[in-house]
Design an enzyme around this catalytic site. Sequence first.
Site, PDB file in Angstrom:
ATOM      1  N   GLU A  19       0.816  -1.220   0.000  1.00  0.00           N
ATOM      2  CA  GLU A  19       0.000   0.000   0.000  1.00  0.00           C
ATOM      3  C   GLU A  19       0.846   1.265   0.000  1.00  0.00           C
ATOM      4  O   GLU A  19       0.515   2.238  -0.692  1.00  0.00           O
ATOM      5  CB  GLU A  19      -0.919  -0.013   1.221  1.00  0.00           C
ATOM      6  CG  GLU A  19      -1.876   1.174   1.274  1.00  0.00           C
ATOM      7  CD  GLU A  19      -2.805   1.114   2.474  1.00  0.00           C
ATOM      8  OE1 GLU A  19      -3.640   2.022   2.605  1.00  0.00           O
ATOM      9  OE2 GLU A  19      -2.690   0.175   3.281  1.00  0.00           O
ATOM     10  N   ASP A  20       1.966   1.265   0.750  1.00  0.00           N
ATOM     11  CA  ASP A  20       2.698   2.518   0.980  1.00  0.00           C
ATOM     12  C   ASP A  20       4.068   2.587   0.312  1.00  0.00           C
ATOM     13  O   ASP A  20       4.767   3.593   0.445  1.00  0.00           O
ATOM     14  CB  ASP A  20       2.881   2.739   2.490  1.00  0.00           C
ATOM     15  CG  ASP A  20       1.553   2.975   3.195  1.00  0.00           C
ATOM     16  OD1 ASP A  20       0.617   3.455   2.532  1.00  0.00           O
ATOM     17  OD2 ASP A  20       1.445   2.672   4.398  1.00  0.00           O
TER      18      ASP A  20
END
Length: 759
Positions: free
Chosen positions: A76-77
């Site tokens: 996600e990051d």
Amino acid sequence: MMRQYELVERVQAYNPDVDEQLLNKAYVYAMQKHGSQKRASGDPYFNHPLEVAAILTELKLDDASIVVGLLHDTIEDTDATRAEIDQLFGPEIGAIVDGLTKIDRLNLVSREEAQAENLRKLLLAISQDVRVLLVKLADRLHNMRTLQYMPPEKRTRIAQETMDIYAPLAGRMGMQDMRNELEDISFKILQPDHYTAIISRLDEMQAEYRETISTISTELSERLATEGISARVKARVKSPYSIFNKIERKSIALEQLSDMIGFRVIVGSVEECYRTIGVVHTKWKVVPNRFKDYISVPKHNDYRSIHTTIVGPGRQRAELQVRTEEMDRIAEYGIAAHALYKDGASADLNRLENESQAYGSLRTTIGHLTAGSSSEDFLEYTKLELFQDQVFCFTPRGRLIALPRGATPIDFAYALHTEIGDTCVGAKINGAILPLVTQLRSGDEVEIIRDQNHMPPSNWIGIAATGKARAAIRRAVRNAAAQRTFAMGEHVLSMLLEREGVSLDDSEAKALAESLGASSRRELLIGVGEGKIGSEPLGNELARIKGLRKRRRKLDLPVADTADGWFALRSNNMFRFRVPGGQKAGSRAKLAMRQLDFHTEVQISNEGVVPGDRLVGIMQPDKAMLVYPIHSEALVEMHDNDVAWVDVRWNLAAGDDKLYPTVVTMESVNKPGSLAQISSAIAACEANINNLVMRMISPDFHQMIFEIEVRDLAQLTDVLATLKRGPGLSSVQRAGVREAGMISTLEWDGRIERRDTDE
């Protein structure tokens, strides 16, 4: 920041066969991917996945779970991909990380439909692998511990969704310690004043009861040792939020709580649990109705223990929880305490489902919740189904039914079977017939009373406490509404065909439907019943399809003005009417329904009806529709008659102060002043007397029949209650058709007779 070797040592402490190479590789990979990223606190971002992994080691989870904790934010990051993680760490770990990545932030305060879809994703992911939930809870717990660095608005939003979603999920999985911490942090943010007050009082109470706690612990340990029971006694104080929740639920003061001080008594076997209870009940006085055996009947989240409350030194109440070491471990860690994820058999979901009642129950519930329903309904039902404490009730044959707190016999019926719920008309609770709105308590024996011709009313939706019951009621109400509108549409079409002297075959019916924008004959008739398709366009298209050169006079049929099929009649604007679906009508009833049109006359039963009464209309050929209150004895006699039944409801303007006549009857002692007493009681309720009939039923008693005028059912109920309290009055009730008929034969003809006074 925790170093690699420290993480490995944490896992080695409970798993000597730890895969050090896998943990080291995940540690380095996550640190490199997060690089120079920072959190709101200013700490390196990598510190967060490290703390999540540390929380998972406290739960003593397997290597794969620890690795997922380290990697859970990488896709996600960072620029990490699922394919890369599959290649480096295997598809099992990749699937869990990907499942966590797909779960977007849950926003409880707004965008409920988006939140429902995200929650659906979370639950589906959990049903595939419960480690998704364990890592998600560890992730949320660390975020809550560092929530003070967030802006106030975001802090409140996160605390609210934690309180409503994550803390109950932890409780549902039996992870009570994690649930308590999540709730207490959320409580501190959402209601800081209450939190501070409770913490302050708890500190005072702990100081006050330190000696009591020590005395009970020592005496209990010594007494059990004397009986040959080796036990470990732990004192504990209730968590701040659970205290607040109980105070709010029971509307009591903090000092009135009986289980503020508690003791956990850990023994070696189930047999010793029951022996310990015997010792405790011999040593101290027991508080009645506070004994609960969750060993015999475990909670839905696998919790097992025996609870009892005693009166200790200084008359201080204390709760004791007696359990084995294994029960204690499950009480603290819930599903994480099961051995399944510690021995590498992570893919065997069926085994976990058998081992853990909590997980098996959750997967079953998720199956029900995710099978259809709109997003809003799904969110509502999930909160009802997953996030409530439960009560345990029994059928007359001893079957155990678990329901959320606040459940009623309606929920019980639907828990047994949807058909039982739909046909439920009453219930016996512990042998006594009680209202369907009665809230059930643990231990209740419930017997459902059924009527095969009954269908659930829409107001049951507000009574039911379970998602399954609400969904079934909504579905039944929708089906009944569709059937009613279909019946109304069928009535309109049959009248058109009869008046034009024609009939429709299947191909012509399909052509008629398509010409009016409907896909089938049924959809056409529902549209007509709902008022979406008028009788005039229907007649025109019918004439075109049948090749009629000249249509007969325009039909004046009642047309529904709402989607529920309610329509008005010209002769009476006080009511709205609806043709119910599914009637088994005889020839006379069918004839009466064919005669129903916009000019049908409406009359009211001589008993009278008042706003608030439930109503029903009866139609017979060549007669006016007669409206009765639902309690009328006349309706009982009509059940077997060939008459048509019509739904009737009130259609009153707001602020309407009109008075409505109705008839009441009573028996009165034959004594001077009795009539004045009754008249005064009626006047005191601001009701008006129109007419009166008295007849002697014995030398000492009269029957009195009054026609009175009231505003609504509430005022009429007040009149009846006032009369029932009057001395010398009995059998006070609304009159039946026969008694009301005695009043209706005495109508004033408007003439005044004058006597000659010259004599």
